[in-house]
Enzyme design. Structure first.
Site, mmCIF file in Angstrom:
data_model
loop_
_atom_site.group_PDB
_atom_site.id
_atom_site.type_symbol
_atom_site.label_atom_id
_atom_site.label_comp_id
_atom_site.label_asym_id
_atom_site.label_seq_id
_atom_site.Cartn_x
_atom_site.Cartn_y
_atom_site.Cartn_z
ATOM 1 N N ARG A 98 0.853 -1.184 0.000
ATOM 2 C CA ARG A 98 0.000 0.000 0.000
ATOM 3 C C ARG A 98 0.889 1.233 0.000
ATOM 4 N NH1 ARG A 98 0.765 2.523 4.838
ATOM 5 N NH2 ARG A 98 0.731 1.280 6.763
ATOM 6 N N ASN A 100 2.214 4.790 1.403
ATOM 7 C CA ASN A 100 2.448 5.385 2.708
ATOM 8 C C ASN A 100 2.623 6.895 2.496
ATOM 9 O OD1 ASN A 100 2.625 4.717 5.496
ATOM 10 N ND2 ASN A 100 4.818 5.071 5.436
ATOM 11 N N ASP A 197 10.154 8.823 11.034
ATOM 12 C CA ASP A 197 8.904 8.599 10.291
ATOM 13 C C ASP A 197 8.668 9.770 9.335
ATOM 14 O OD1 ASP A 197 6.269 7.941 9.556
ATOM 15 O OD2 ASP A 197 5.878 6.970 11.465
#
Ligand code: CA
Length: 292
Positions: A98, A100, A197
């Site tokens: 998927r 991100n 992140d």
């Protein structure tokens, strides 16, 4: 600098905040719940739109509306009902993958990367750019968990985080072609920082990096590798951040409940909330929008 809770939205995987100065709102996604959140600052109104599939990242369009990196590819999404209109299918044949994190560059292309969210297989993802004509080019191959993106103020450097590498890498960036080259290490993190992140860049060219499992956002100098400022939060899974507010002087921070045990959830009641940090020592730069 201290945090405030804007909204206890309780996102499973809150991510990808985007500031919209035209509507004085902050938008963000809950990736695995397939939801786009909007918070209108002045009206103090919270609107949630269900897209119906994983939504990795969103970007505003120059002519209104938005583009999204959905599980199956790039799409424009009608915010009145959440219905996607696909622009380009990407990796829809890779069942585990998927999209991100993602973001637009100064030329209006939408960059977003993928990951294997079932097995976290090493190198299973790629970073792509959706061009203005809806063609898609791969930009970085063999990515494991495609995350933070930022461009330097002079538009000559592109920064990127592939989370498990615990680093930020820099590339030379050519805006007219969208080419990146000359990859090098910009910042390397020790294990005790957590996992790098999402990130954003400020007007001084410093990176603000969210740390998953790190309880913090850290301002870092990508030119020297020096840590400048640390902002701590009462939740561990910090996912991303962006500048917003009237003068781009506030930092909006997304978080997640995902990855926490039951005890973790009990001890972190604000997990999954949207936070803001005010009175920062610098301002952000406005986000670029998709389109020509
Ligand atoms: Ca992320």
């Amino acid at each position: 600098m201290t945090w405030e809770v804007v909204l206890t939205a309780q996102c499973e995987l809150g991510e990808g905040p985007v500031w919209d100065d035209q509507h004085c709102r902050i938008l963000w996604v809950d990736i695995v719940c397939g939801r786009i959140h909007q918070w209108y600052l002045e009206k103090r109104r919270h609107v949630v739109v269900n897209v119906g599939e994983d939504v990795g990242a969103i970007a505003l369009r120059k002519n209104g509306g938005l583009v999204a990196a959905l599980r199956n590819g790039f799409a424009e999404v009608d915010l009145s009902n959440g219905v996607p209109n696909y622009l380009a299918y990407q990796e829809h044949d890779l069942e585990n993958n998927r999209f991100n994190d993602g973001k637009c560059d100064s030329y209006g292309r939408f960059w977003a990367g993928t990951m294997d969210d079932v097995s976290n297989a090493v190198g299973a993802g790629k970073l792509y750019a959706l061009d203005l004509d809806y063609s898609v080019s791969p930009k970085i191959m063999d990515v494991t968990c495609s995350n933070g993106l930022a461009w330097s103020s002079d538009d000559r450097v592109f920064y990127f985080i592939d989370t498990p590498t615990r680093s930020v890498v820099a590339f030379d960036y050519a805006g007219d072609t969208g080419m990146i080259s000359n990859k090098r290490l910009a910042i390397s993190f020790s294990a005790e920082e957590g996992w790098p992140d999402g990130m954003t860049i400020d007007e001084e060219g410093m990176l603000w990096i969210a740390f998953w499992g790190g309880w913090k956002v850290v301002r870092w100098n990508p030119n020297t590798g020096e840590k400048l400022v640390e902002v701590k939060f009462p939740v561990s899974q910090i996912t991303s951040c962006t500048f917003g507010g009237e003068d781009l002087g506030d930092l909006y921070v997304t978080t997640a409940r995902m990855g926490l045990t039951n005890n973790g959830l009990l001890s972190q009641p604000y997990a999954g909330s949207l936070f803001v940090v005010r009175d920062l020592p610098c301002r952000g730069v406005p986000p670029y929008r998709f389109g020509g």
